[in-house]
Design a protein around this motif. Sequence first.
Motif, PDB file in Angstrom:
ATOM      1  N   GLU A   1       0.670  -0.738  -0.191  1.00 58.38           N
ATOM      2  CA  GLU A   1      -0.156   0.056  -0.264  1.00 58.38           C
ATOM      3  C   GLU A   1       0.939   1.363   0.058  1.00 58.38           C
ATOM      4  O   GLU A   1       0.402   2.469  -0.896  1.00 58.38           O
ATOM      5  N   THR A   2       2.101   1.014   0.963  1.00 58.67           N
ATOM      6  CA  THR A   2       2.606   2.192   1.013  1.00 58.67           C
ATOM      7  C   THR A   2       2.943   2.108  -0.899  1.00 58.67           C
ATOM      8  O   THR A   2       3.821   3.899  -1.105  1.00 58.67           O
ATOM      9  N   GLN A   3       3.617   1.660  -1.138  1.00 60.85           N
ATOM     10  CA  GLN A   3       4.364   2.531  -2.505  1.00 60.85           C
ATOM     11  C   GLN A   3       3.218   2.656  -3.527  1.00 60.85           C
ATOM     12  O   GLN A   3       3.330   3.482  -4.313  1.00 60.85           O
ATOM     13  N   ASP A   4       1.895   1.868  -3.108  1.00 62.60           N
ATOM     14  CA  ASP A   4       0.694   2.518  -4.688  1.00 62.60           C
ATOM     15  C   ASP A   4       0.945   3.990  -3.910  1.00 62.60           C
ATOM     16  O   ASP A   4       0.703   5.332  -4.960  1.00 62.60           O
ATOM     17  N   VAL A   5       1.200   4.340  -2.403  1.00 58.24           N
ATOM     18  CA  VAL A   5       0.689   5.984  -2.219  1.00 58.24           C
ATOM     19  C   VAL A   5       1.839   6.684  -2.691  1.00 58.24           C
ATOM     20  O   VAL A   5       1.878   7.436  -3.408  1.00 58.24           O
ATOM     21  N   ILE A   6       3.136   6.690  -2.540  1.00 57.15           N
ATOM     22  CA  ILE A   6       3.900   7.015  -2.801  1.00 57.15           C
ATOM     23  C   ILE A   6       3.897   7.369  -4.670  1.00 57.15           C
ATOM     24  O   ILE A   6       3.763   8.545  -5.166  1.00 57.15           O
ATOM     25  N   ASP A   7       3.611   6.047  -4.947  1.00 55.14           N
ATOM     26  CA  ASP A   7       3.775   6.447  -6.311  1.00 55.14           C
ATOM     27  C   ASP A   7       2.203   7.771  -7.406  1.00 55.14           C
ATOM     28  O   ASP A   7       2.517   7.657  -8.254  1.00 55.14           O
ATOM     29  N   THR A   8       0.928   7.456  -6.091  1.00 50.94           N
ATOM     30  CA  THR A   8       0.123   7.778  -6.433  1.00 50.94           C
ATOM     31  C   THR A   8       0.682   9.284  -6.234  1.00 50.94           C
ATOM     32  O   THR A   8      -0.167  10.608  -7.424  1.00 50.94           O
ATOM     33  N   VAL A   9       1.041  10.142  -5.557  1.00 54.06           N
ATOM     34  CA  VAL A   9       1.623  10.846  -4.966  1.00 54.06           C
ATOM     35  C   VAL A   9       2.711  11.913  -6.056  1.00 54.06           C
ATOM     36  O   VAL A   9       2.413  12.922  -6.407  1.00 54.06           O
ATOM     37  N   GLN A  10       3.740  10.571  -6.091  1.00 50.27           N
ATOM     38  CA  GLN A  10       4.922  11.505  -7.022  1.00 50.27           C
ATOM     39  C   GLN A  10       3.750  11.676  -8.771  1.00 50.27           C
ATOM     40  O   GLN A  10       3.982  12.585  -9.355  1.00 50.27           O
ATOM     41  N   TRP A  11       2.681  11.161  -8.741  1.00 47.20           N
ATOM     42  CA  TRP A  11       2.041  10.994  -9.988  1.00 47.20           C
ATOM     43  C   TRP A  11       1.254  11.880  -9.981  1.00 47.20           C
ATOM     44  O   TRP A  11       0.822  13.028 -11.229  1.00 47.20           O
ATOM     45  N   ALA A  12       0.763  12.355  -8.829  1.00 47.15           N
ATOM     46  CA  ALA A  12      -0.119  13.597  -8.601  1.00 47.15           C
ATOM     47  C   ALA A  12       0.092  14.541  -8.769  1.00 47.15           C
ATOM     48  O   ALA A  12      -0.019  15.838  -9.181  1.00 47.15           O
ATOM     49  N   ALA A  13       1.209  15.222  -7.912  1.00 45.19           N
ATOM     50  CA  ALA A  13       2.175  16.007  -7.729  1.00 45.19           C
ATOM     51  C   ALA A  13       2.800  16.416  -9.062  1.00 45.19           C
ATOM     52  O   ALA A  13       2.800  17.330  -9.520  1.00 45.19           O
ATOM     53  N   ALA A  14       3.206  15.181 -10.405  1.00 45.17           N
ATOM     54  CA  ALA A  14       3.648  15.508 -10.940  1.00 45.17           C
ATOM     55  C   ALA A  14       2.467  16.061 -12.685  1.00 45.17           C
ATOM     56  O   ALA A  14       2.284  17.326 -13.398  1.00 45.17           O
ATOM     57  N   SER A  15       1.332  15.155 -12.595  1.00 49.21           N
ATOM     58  CA  SER A  15       0.065  15.546 -13.257  1.00 49.21           C
ATOM     59  C   SER A  15      -0.714  17.057 -13.291  1.00 49.21           C
ATOM     60  O   SER A  15      -1.589  17.768 -14.350  1.00 49.21           O
ATOM     61  N   LEU A  16      -1.076  17.255 -11.331  1.00 41.50           N
ATOM     62  CA  LEU A  16      -1.077  18.371 -11.168  1.00 41.50           C
ATOM     63  C   LEU A  16      -0.603  19.520 -11.736  1.00 41.50           C
ATOM     64  O   LEU A  16      -1.112  21.249 -11.356  1.00 41.50           O
ATOM     65  N   GLY A  17       0.800  19.664 -11.725  1.00 40.68           N
ATOM     66  CA  GLY A  17       1.921  20.979 -11.385  1.00 40.68           C
ATOM     67  C   GLY A  17       2.048  21.312 -10.078  1.00 40.68           C
ATOM     68  O   GLY A  17       1.832  22.401  -9.713  1.00 40.68           O
ATOM     69  N   ALA A  18       2.014  20.241  -9.367  1.00 36.86           N
ATOM     70  CA  ALA A  18       1.253  21.087  -7.675  1.00 36.86           C
ATOM     71  C   ALA A  18       2.492  21.114  -6.731  1.00 36.86           C
ATOM     72  O   ALA A  18       3.588  20.501  -7.162  1.00 36.86           O
ATOM     73  N   THR A  19       2.261  21.539  -5.477  1.00 37.99           N
ATOM     74  CA  THR A  19       3.741  21.402  -4.380  1.00 37.99           C
ATOM     75  C   THR A  19       2.738  20.370  -3.631  1.00 37.99           C
ATOM     76  O   THR A  19       1.826  20.260  -2.915  1.00 37.99           O
ATOM     77  N   ALA A  20       3.872  19.133  -3.144  1.00 35.97           N
ATOM     78  CA  ALA A  20       3.689  18.525  -2.218  1.00 35.97           C
ATOM     79  C   ALA A  20       4.670  18.882  -0.998  1.00 35.97           C
ATOM     80  O   ALA A  20       5.608  18.640  -1.759  1.00 35.97           O
ATOM     81  N   ILE A  21       4.361  19.252  -0.051  1.00 39.31           N
ATOM     82  CA  ILE A  21       4.273  18.716   1.725  1.00 39.31           C
ATOM     83  C   ILE A  21       3.942  18.030   2.175  1.00 39.31           C
ATOM     84  O   ILE A  21       2.929  17.823   3.000  1.00 39.31           O
ATOM     85  N   ILE A  22       4.888  16.792   2.535  1.00 34.69           N
ATOM     86  CA  ILE A  22       4.824  15.842   3.338  1.00 34.69           C
ATOM     87  C   ILE A  22       5.819  15.480   4.716  1.00 34.69           C
ATOM     88  O   ILE A  22       6.560  15.852   4.588  1.00 34.69           O
TER      89      ILE A  22
END
Lengths: 391, 575, 283
Positions: free
Chosen positions: B507-528
């Motif tokens: 699950e952790t791996q899926d979440v990491i992938d998702t966060v990376q994908w989302a940040a990239a595709s939204l052009g967003a800044t993620a602070i974790i």
Amino acid sequence: MNTQLKRREVLAGMAGGAALLSSPAVLRAAGNEAIKMGTFFSLTGPASLFGPTQTACTALAVDQINAMGGILGKQVEIVAGDGGLSPAEAAQAAIRMTLQDKVDFIVGSHNSAVRQSIIAAIKGRVPYVYTPLYEGGECAPNTYVTADTPQQQVKPALNALNEMYGTQKVYLIGNDYVWPQKLNERAKEYIAAFGGEIVGEEYAPLGPGNKFDDAVTRIRAAAPDLVFISLVGGDNVNFNRSFAGFGLDSSIRRLSVLLEELTLFGIGAENSDGLFSSMSYFTAVESPENDAFKSQYAAKFGADGPPLSMLGADAYSGTHCAAALLNAAGSNDASAVMSASNGLSYTTATGTAVMTNRHVNKDIYLAECNGVAFDIVKSFKGVAHGETCSV
Amino acid sequence: MVWLLANATFAGAGLFLLQFVVDDFIAYTLALYFLYAIACLGVGLSWGQAGLLSLGQGLFVGVGAYLSGLSLIAFSDQWFLYPLLVSCCMVPGALGFGIGQLIFRGRTLNGAYFALITLGLVLLASLIATSWNSVTGGFNGLLGVPGLPGLDGFEHAYVISASALFVAILMVAWLLATPLGVLWRAVAEDERRVAYLGFDPNLLKSVALGLSGLLGGLAGVLYAPINNLVTPDLFGFALSTNFIIWAAIGGRATVYGPVLGAVGIGLLTVQLRETIDYWEIILAMIFMGTVLYFKWGLLGYVEPFIKQILIRSTAPLTPAPPRNPTGVGTLDIKGLELQVGQVRILNDLSLSIDAPGIYCLIGPNGAGKTTAFNAMTGELSAQSGQMSIMQSVVASPDARTLAQQGMGRKFQVPCVFDALSISENLSLALWTARIDRPALLGFEALQWTSVIRQELERRFPFLTERSRLVRDLSHGQRQVLDLAIVLCTEPRLILLDEPCAGLSKAETQDVIDTVQWAAASLGATAIIIEHDMALVKALADKVFVLHQGHLLAEGTVAEIQGNEKVKTVYGGGSK
Amino acid sequence: MDGLLVAHGLNISFEIVVLALVSLGLAITLGLLGVLNLAHGEFVMIGAFSAFFVQSQGWPYLAAFPVAILACGAIGWPVEKFLIRPLYARPFDAILATWGLSLLLREMVEFFFGRGFNSVAQPIKGTVNILGADYPAFQIVVMLAAIALIATIVFWFLRSVTGRRIQAMVDNPDLAKAVGIPVDALARNTFVAGLCLAGISGVLLAPIVAVHPSMGIDYVLKSFFVLVVGGLGHILGLVIGSGVIGGAEATVSAIIDRTSGYSFVLILSLLFLWRRPNGLVAR
């Protein structure tokens, strides 16, 4: 579509003004079926402590009426309703009673809001007898009030106390609603008439339980000869306990206008010195009628029956009044009953009363508390009610 | 739509046919209890939906009844009577809305206190009605209120109140099925989370209370002409608490529960309290049992299933309209100082992010990481310092405004709406900065989807089980759903507080992938905020190290690992 | 004239002390356990009926205290176990459930004692003269007893081991449990103690007021208003709240009339609930 039709039919009875008053509810002349009496007593709600004695006294009255041949030759049967409901619900019960149960007359003992809602609901279709003490002024068609009126409760008692004890300065205390306000209006007139003086007047909100230490302190400062009390229920108890607790009972007399055996029991024996009550019934009244009433009540309900008190006796007398009205009128037709009512005399729990202007001239008693019992100090015969309804 | 039609048919047919089954007198009695049912539906709206327990519903009924009674007495033969009566319904509605705005604005009030405020208000109203003789008629009330012109009080009573009840049922059924209904249920469950989705919980609550007042007012306005009187007992403690009992036993969150409660239990009480001496005791026990064990009442366990069957739409999802414009995911914090009580948590914190990417916030426990987030979203207010979020200077941050502008935050503990379905949870996020007021009252927005949602559903198939209730999900699924909610709002600045806490390795791996994908595709800044250095290594473009409320170091993972100061703080090693 | 001022002063003091006395039990259940017990007034009523019962049996007045404690304890125990404990975390539902309980208790007392008014004779009769004002001796005793009772409870709460354990439980139940404090039993005992205090205040008030099954409603709302105005955090809140509510009602009643006095208390409490729900003395 039968129901629809039925509703129309019923509507014809309801909507009606004077023209319709007589048609649908008139007694069916022949047949041996019973005559139905609707009752509204306080079975639930704040006044429900009086419900049991009202029901019992009425049952006794009905037994007596039936033993003497009933009303218009028919046996009386009770259809019981609850006068402790909200006005809207009581109105519904009254409609059901008149149109579905087809009662021939109604006897009620409940507050004024419920009385007015019942009157609005039955629209004079059947005679309606209202029995407990009230503020006066009810002149609705086909409505007969056997209640004590302000004039009856207040005038003789104030005058008598003035004569006996020279009570000139009077302090008025009551709950903040229509009945005490009307009573105090009258009281002021009578006090002015014998040259007395009002030294204070206050009202406590109806509903929350009030404490009266501050009122008692003001009363002490105002130094009246008499406190005229139109507080109801728990407030009446609380006030009188405070009053005696502060030791004022030894110097200042009190006159309460809604004080019967049950409330006095709450006030307690040690708090009732110098406390008077003025009403048309006390168990202590000495008359052959009351002796008979009490012994028959005891015989019917035994020692464990609901304790007798004014509200029960009123319902008893009111029931007898209704019987007398219908018997005198020969039917329950509104105009017949209306004309029969004037000058009608009937037996009450203590004697005889005479109806004029759809109110009742009757005997009134001034009683002084003696512990948790009453001693009759003075009887006033045939006191005029002072109401002016047309007949 | 199916739901509405079904309701219209059921309620309409039921109310129409009922009058042929019962006799005239029951019909007349029913007319009164239908009015109570209308007021009780209002309790259902405010309490069952928005979670506002009002012990003073009688206030609205009473105000409506007195206004209506006075209008009828004064103007019964005037042409403008009916418009006047309509406005008499509106007054209690406005009163409810106004009370809500006054009470809720700017504070999150303890629900119990709200209940007691309403109780206090109704007591006050009762006192006024009893003692203001010249207007209200005092203890005896308003008498001789004429009926509605052209309609007879007895014959038409059933028709009048049944029609009003029909309208009220439809209105409630409709509201419950709209996005507004979903929002109410979300507010009842977690007000703060709703604010983080860009909605104003206080406005939503006020609207619920206003509509509840409107229904109470409608009942009151009809009460006066049908009963031909208005008495202060409408303001009584007893009637208001009866509404609560009826709604609770019937099913407060359903359409028909309050109706069943008012009509069923109300009529039963009238019949039984004279025959069964201790009916009130029995009723009290039933009520306590309901509160303890059957929170949702009789219909609460039936109606939702019927509703689900009717609403289970096979209708395809439709694309949501584009989101309102968002800011750029930048952040500039200067000299932030924050103290709670005697404890200084943020100590001259300065931190700047000027380009999209993934940033990790690390530091030992108590370093002030979560507090920094809280300061940025207005949970805590800093004593001094400046913040510029998404390119605008924010003096006093507020989660709702920030969410509108494009900020999304995920708390450490998953904050999802348990009582709602997966689809409703995701829809809430899709509505952020997208839905307008008319759409809140329509049905289309319930079918919205977006590219992001579709991709999330592809990555996490359980998200496609649209009608499944969230309370049935596992912890891991809830964490994922919470993240999905944040991402569906299409934020530009994403604050994630340990998004992988309690997740399995996969699950952790899926979440990491998702966060990376989302940040990239939204052009967003993620602070974790993250403790796990392996994750930090995998994710972070840049790392900020906080220590005692102060920025200790920043840089790439490698730079941080080589930093002496950081080594000292972490006691010589990383976890 | 001096006597009159003293008398008014004594009346207001008595009003305030009685408010504080009646609110004490609620301060414990609401302030410490977070349970807004709407049946609080019914336990005052049960205390008053204990006094009535004791007197009707011909026992001395003082016997009413153990009887009231036994009665409130015997009812409170199962009530806590079956009704309150499942609802500690659901304060809303606790309001509803205790409201149902109040109905139940009222009806049950009606069942045993009837609906009428009952009278409890004052164990100490007569008045004493204080600075020119005649004041009922028994009310002086009630005042002193109430002050002593409140002081004892506060002192005990602050000083005893149990008191500190309760504080620990209130601050952090999980931690308290972790360090071995029997939280469940402690919460139950605290709750039952709050009910018993309500009962004791009922015994003290019974000789002064009308004793009837519906008397509890009068007390629960006022008590709640006292705690709202005063605040739940501190014993001082109880005192100040009683002072403000009692004082305000007496003053406005004296200046305008009693109906306005009561409305003023309602409005004041509403304002506090609205603008300052933590009261004057915040935690």
